[in-house]
Design an enzyme around this catalytic site. Structure first.
Site, PDB file in Angstrom:
ATOM      1  N   ARG A  52       1.395  -1.157   0.006  1.00 10.36           N
ATOM      2  CA  ARG A  52      -0.037   0.483  -0.010  1.00 10.36           C
ATOM      3  C   ARG A  52       1.222   1.110   0.121  1.00 10.36           C
ATOM      4  NH1 ARG A  52       1.860   1.676   3.999  1.00 10.36           N
ATOM      5  NH2 ARG A  52       0.479   3.733   3.360  1.00 10.36           N
ATOM      6  N   GLY A  53       0.196   2.711  -0.100  1.00 10.98           N
ATOM      7  CA  GLY A  53       1.441   4.232  -0.304  1.00 10.98           C
ATOM      8  C   GLY A  53       0.692   3.629  -1.728  1.00 10.98           C
ATOM      9  N   ALA A  54       0.634   5.351  -2.501  1.00 16.45           N
ATOM     10  CA  ALA A  54       0.912   5.247  -3.614  1.00 16.45           C
ATOM     11  C   ALA A  54       1.885   4.887  -4.450  1.00 16.45           C
ATOM     12  CB  ALA A  54       0.363   7.003  -3.227  1.00 16.45           C
ATOM     13  N   ARG A  86      -6.978  -0.267  -6.973  1.00 21.20           N
ATOM     14  CA  ARG A  86      -7.029   0.370  -6.659  1.00 21.20           C
ATOM     15  C   ARG A  86      -7.340   2.027  -7.384  1.00 21.20           C
ATOM     16  NH1 ARG A  86      -4.511   1.151  -1.113  1.00 21.20           N
ATOM     17  NH2 ARG A  86      -6.623   2.432  -0.308  1.00 21.20           N
ATOM     18  N   GLN A 187      -1.908   2.692  10.092  1.00 26.42           N
ATOM     19  CA  GLN A 187      -1.249   3.026   9.004  1.00 26.42           C
ATOM     20  C   GLN A 187       0.190   3.971   9.996  1.00 26.42           C
ATOM     21  OE1 GLN A 187      -4.060   3.597   7.439  1.00 26.42           O
ATOM     22  NE2 GLN A 187      -4.299   2.352   5.092  1.00 26.42           N
ATOM     23  N   ASP A 228      -2.213  10.852  -2.516  1.00 30.85           N
ATOM     24  CA  ASP A 228      -2.632   9.438  -3.719  1.00 30.85           C
ATOM     25  C   ASP A 228      -2.606  10.282  -5.001  1.00 30.85           C
ATOM     26  OD1 ASP A 228      -2.971   9.181  -0.593  1.00 30.85           O
ATOM     27  OD2 ASP A 228      -2.691   7.134  -1.675  1.00 30.85           O
ATOM     28  N   ASN A 238      -5.573  12.754  -0.259  1.00 31.21           N
ATOM     29  CA  ASN A 238      -4.628  11.386   0.419  1.00 31.21           C
ATOM     30  C   ASN A 238      -5.755  10.975   1.530  1.00 31.21           C
ATOM     31  OD1 ASN A 238      -1.953  10.573   1.103  1.00 31.21           O
ATOM     32  ND2 ASN A 238      -2.309  12.188   2.801  1.00 31.21           N
ATOM     33  N   LYS A 239      -4.691  10.330   2.839  1.00 32.41           N
ATOM     34  CA  LYS A 239      -5.554   9.344   3.658  1.00 32.41           C
ATOM     35  C   LYS A 239      -7.059  10.578   4.396  1.00 32.41           C
ATOM     36  CE  LYS A 239      -5.317   5.585   3.558  1.00 32.41           C
ATOM     37  NZ  LYS A 239      -6.306   4.781   3.111  1.00 32.41           N
TER      38      LYS A 239
HETATM   39  O1  MRU Z   1      -5.024   3.122   2.107  1.00 35.33           O
HETATM   40  P1  MRU Z   1      -3.466   3.601   2.009  1.00 35.33           P
HETATM   41  O2  MRU Z   1      -2.484   3.013   3.259  1.00 35.33           O
HETATM   42  O3  MRU Z   1      -2.891   2.970  -0.293  1.00 35.33           O
HETATM   43  O4  MRU Z   1      -3.483   5.203   1.465  1.00 35.33           O
HETATM   44  C1  MRU Z   1      -1.657   5.738   1.964  1.00 35.33           C
HETATM   45  C2  MRU Z   1      -1.921   7.218   1.928  1.00 35.33           C
HETATM   46  O5  MRU Z   1      -2.566   7.574   1.799  1.00 35.33           O
HETATM   47  C3  MRU Z   1      -0.610   7.926   1.830  1.00 35.33           C
HETATM   48  O6  MRU Z   1      -0.340   8.772   2.474  1.00 35.33           O
HETATM   49  C4  MRU Z   1      -0.169   8.267   0.155  1.00 35.33           C
HETATM   50  O7  MRU Z   1      -0.264   7.285  -0.792  1.00 35.33           O
HETATM   51  C5  MRU Z   1       1.332   8.966   0.677  1.00 35.33           C
HETATM   52  S1  MRU Z   1       2.508   7.145   0.107  1.00 35.33           S
HETATM   53  C6  MRU Z   1       4.021   7.884   0.108  1.00 35.33           C
END
Ligand code: MRU
Length: 337
Positions: A52-54, A86, A187, A228, A238-239
């Protein structure tokens, strides 16, 4: 910058005939690795948040295409399935478009492996550059608040917002870090605290709901988050919880920084209104660590991203440079075609 001290985790590892992923659902309790033997398993790992993470999901998807090419799978189908894994993080679509361009140009499996490796290597280099640029904006002895996980786990290494924090700590600009726990997947609690503690960085976890109170106390000068998807006017997805942090930061005179590689910028999306926000299973909110915590029969709404409007953002940091108080004009000047 002592990268050996601050940059030791590699959560996405190409093994020549499969992709090895550090299972982020189990951290910090277990450091368990998943071996993905085909693109279908990589798609599932992205859907399930094992990776996970963009930036990390873009990199994993690129390896999925390379792996499928090695195995002679129909690449159009693989591209379509990975793309649907996703919806919000544009790095996924960006990486797949880049792989597709190479396929259309006639690249063979070996060339696609090289392209996936380039995507991964460029992400690491971008993070290190953003670390320097972002940390330079921060005054010495600052406290910062971050959200979700934007570290080595979420990227090729070092991190976006967490990369700026690592650089800021190394440069003596950041004294202390607060991390929001980031319900419901935690997270921040599970992953960001794991990275910060491993690095020996002075840090404390807060409940998400403690953020405004923390800002009022004067202990933080910056909120630093990843992204994201950044739209053409600077609106940033973002999250979930990022939007309320941006509002609270503005109210308290705390600066708000978004850190993301240019692969997160989506100039084809005019504003945050057009960004699809992923809705996940309400069951994720109704249980904690697999145990039901909410009364049977209760329902939940579970959007996992939100959009911070550009006017609440003081700086967008990418590897190409810093945009202060972003808007359509400054975004176009840096990212326009
Ligand atoms: O649902 P996730 O854990 O994939 O969400 C991740 C985030 O929102 C991060 O803040 C974003 O991807 C930046 S990661 C460098």
């Amino acid at each position: 910058m002592d990268y050996d001290r601050y940059d030791r985790i590699r959560a996405v590892q190409w093994q020549g005939d499969h992709l090895r992923l550090l299972d982020q659902r189990l951290l910090p309790g277990e450091e368990c690795w998943i071996n993905c033997a085909d693109a279908g398993q990589i798609t599932q790992a992205i859907k399930d948040l094992a990776v996970r993470g963009a930036p990390a999901i873009g990199i994993a998807a690129a390896w999925g295409v390379a792996l499928a090419a090695k195995q002679g799978e129909p690449l159009d189908e693989v591209l379509t399935t990975l793309r649907a894994a996703r919806p919000t993080a544009v790095n996924l679509m960006w990486a797949l478009d880049r792989m597709k361009k190479r396929i259309v140009a006639g690249a063979d499996a070996a060339a696609l492996v090289r392209e996936a490796q380039a995507i991964q290597d460029e992400d690491l280099a971008a993070n290190r550059r953003m670390g320097e640029l972002g940390a330079a904006l921060i005054r010495t002895h600052s406290g910062v608040l971050t959200h979700c996980n934007t570290g080595s786990l979420a990227t090729a290494g070092f991190g976006t917002a967490l990369g700026v924090i690592r650089a800021g700590v190394a440069m003596g600009r950041i004294d202390h870090v607060y991390a929001g726990e980031t319900r419901p997947w935690q997270q921040g609690a599970r992953l960001t605290m794991w990275e910060l503690v491993r690095d020996g960085i002075s840090a404390q976890l807060i409940a998400d709901s403690a953020a405004a109170h923390l800002m009022k106390s004067g202990a933080v000068q910056w909120v630093i988050v990843g992204a994201d998807r950044i739209a053409a006017n600077g609106d940033t997805a973002n999250k979930i919880g990022t939007y309320q942090l941006a509002i609270a930061a503005k109210y308290h005179g705390v600066k708000f920084m978004v850190v993301a590689p240019s692969s997160t910028v989506d100039m084809a999306t005019g504003s945050g209104e057009e960004i699809e926000i992923e809705l996940r299973d309400p069951a994720e909110l109704l249980s904690t660590a697999g145990k039901r915590t909410v009364v049977e029969g209760a329902r939940a709404w579970n959007p996992v991203f939100d959009v911070a409007p550009a006017e609440l953002i003081d700086a967008i940091v990418t590897e190409r440079g810093v945009i202060e108080r972003p808007n359509s004009i400054s975004m176009q000047a840096m990212f326009g075609w």
